[in-house]
Design a protein around this motif. Sequence first.
Motif, PDB file in Angstrom:
ATOM      1  N   GLY A 193      28.668  43.328  43.048  1.00 19.13           N
ATOM      2  CA  GLY A 193      29.956  43.815  42.570  1.00 19.13           C
ATOM      3  C   GLY A 193      30.386  45.141  43.145  1.00 19.13           C
ATOM      4  N   LEU A 217      26.983  32.350  45.110  1.00 19.93           N
ATOM      5  CA  LEU A 217      27.017  33.806  45.158  1.00 19.93           C
ATOM      6  C   LEU A 217      25.687  34.349  45.657  1.00 19.93           C
ATOM      7  CD1 LEU A 217      28.594  34.435  41.634  1.00 19.93           C
ATOM      8  CD2 LEU A 217      29.802  34.328  43.825  1.00 19.93           C
ATOM      9  N   ILE A 231      28.476  39.008  47.019  1.00 18.66           N
ATOM     10  CA  ILE A 231      29.266  39.939  46.214  1.00 18.66           C
ATOM     11  C   ILE A 231      28.685  41.352  46.171  1.00 18.66           C
ATOM     12  CG2 ILE A 231      30.154  38.048  44.814  1.00 18.66           C
ATOM     13  CD1 ILE A 231      28.275  39.065  42.553  1.00 18.66           C
ATOM     14  N   ALA A 255      36.539  44.163  47.832  1.00 20.66           N
ATOM     15  CA  ALA A 255      35.666  43.791  46.716  1.00 20.66           C
ATOM     16  C   ALA A 255      34.185  43.732  47.082  1.00 20.66           C
ATOM     17  CB  ALA A 255      36.097  42.445  46.132  1.00 20.66           C
ATOM     18  N   SER A 256      33.859  43.533  48.363  1.00 22.45           N
ATOM     19  CA  SER A 256      32.469  43.428  48.816  1.00 22.45           C
ATOM     20  C   SER A 256      32.397  43.804  50.287  1.00 22.45           C
ATOM     21  CB  SER A 256      31.951  42.003  48.599  1.00 22.45           C
ATOM     22  OG  SER A 256      30.667  41.827  49.172  1.00 22.45           O
ATOM     23  N   THR A 271      35.674  41.198  41.517  1.00 18.75           N
ATOM     24  CA  THR A 271      35.014  40.016  42.099  1.00 18.75           C
ATOM     25  C   THR A 271      35.590  38.743  41.508  1.00 18.75           C
ATOM     26  OG1 THR A 271      32.959  41.285  42.331  1.00 18.75           O
ATOM     27  CG2 THR A 271      32.799  38.886  42.469  1.00 18.75           C
ATOM     28  N   LEU A 298      33.060  43.846  38.457  1.00 19.43           N
ATOM     29  CA  LEU A 298      32.971  42.393  38.414  1.00 19.43           C
ATOM     30  C   LEU A 298      34.334  41.760  38.167  1.00 19.43           C
ATOM     31  CD1 LEU A 298      29.616  41.795  36.519  1.00 19.43           C
ATOM     32  CD2 LEU A 298      30.043  41.678  38.982  1.00 19.43           C
ATOM     33  N   TYR A 326      30.118  33.432  48.726  1.00 15.03           N
ATOM     34  CA  TYR A 326      30.526  34.830  48.615  1.00 15.03           C
ATOM     35  C   TYR A 326      29.321  35.721  48.330  1.00 15.03           C
ATOM     36  CZ  TYR A 326      33.978  38.532  47.498  1.00 15.03           C
ATOM     37  OH  TYR A 326      34.757  39.662  47.494  1.00 15.03           O
TER      38      TYR A 326
END
Length: 248
Positions: free
Chosen positions: A36, A62, A33, A235-236, A48, A45, A31
């Motif tokens: 965040g 990550l 991220i 989220a990302s 996430t 976060l 992932y």
Amino acid sequence: MRKETSLLIFILFISFISCAPGKTTMRVMSYNIRIGIGMDDSISLQRTADVINKIKPDYVGLQEVDSVAERSGWVDQVRELAKLTGLKPVFASATPRSKGLYGIAALVKEAPLSYKNIALPGIEEPRTFLLMEYNDYILCNTHFSLRAPSRVESIQIIHAAVKEYNKPTLITGDFNMLPQSDEFKLMNAEWALLSDTTIKTHPSVDPKWTLDYIFIKNSDKFEVLNKVVVTERMASDHLPIYVDIKFK
């Protein structure tokens, strides 16, 4: 007494079965991220962590993680995510950024015996490769350069780094390469692809490219039970991916 004895024998039998050597299943996730930052341009976060907690991985690699940087509120991001997920953190710095550090990280159910942070080239910025050793396997994570020559050199460095290990070796990452690229072919020559390249992973709101992958090396005795691209678009800017793998 007979009932108690029978119950004890049954419990011991179940314990033996559960502890007996055999097939081991692992859920491996990758992932990016984006420190965040979601598609609403706000850092969360918790959001996430919610994505990770829904997937329940044994290991998640990550990418794009800050450590005590001004731009992300001076938070040690992987330690905060560890608190929110109940997993153990490992951070690998690639470069200083915003008065802190920036790089990649891992969240794992079981802490590694040891780990290495190996620098990789990046014409636009330094990159890195995280290698974590366990008794029976190796877990790795990386985030490649945006430039093809740096990616090719990175693959060569990774090949050399894992040669000393004769264990099943899994690697997650945002490789910044397309499935039809020469770099992908170079990687795939020594590593077996586990993830699904038919579903694109970036950008999350309208995916156009497959950039995120999971590979394995030093094992031909496994079965891929699931390969999933998660449609989490907020989220990302990358979609998370994971695989369920069973070692025979």
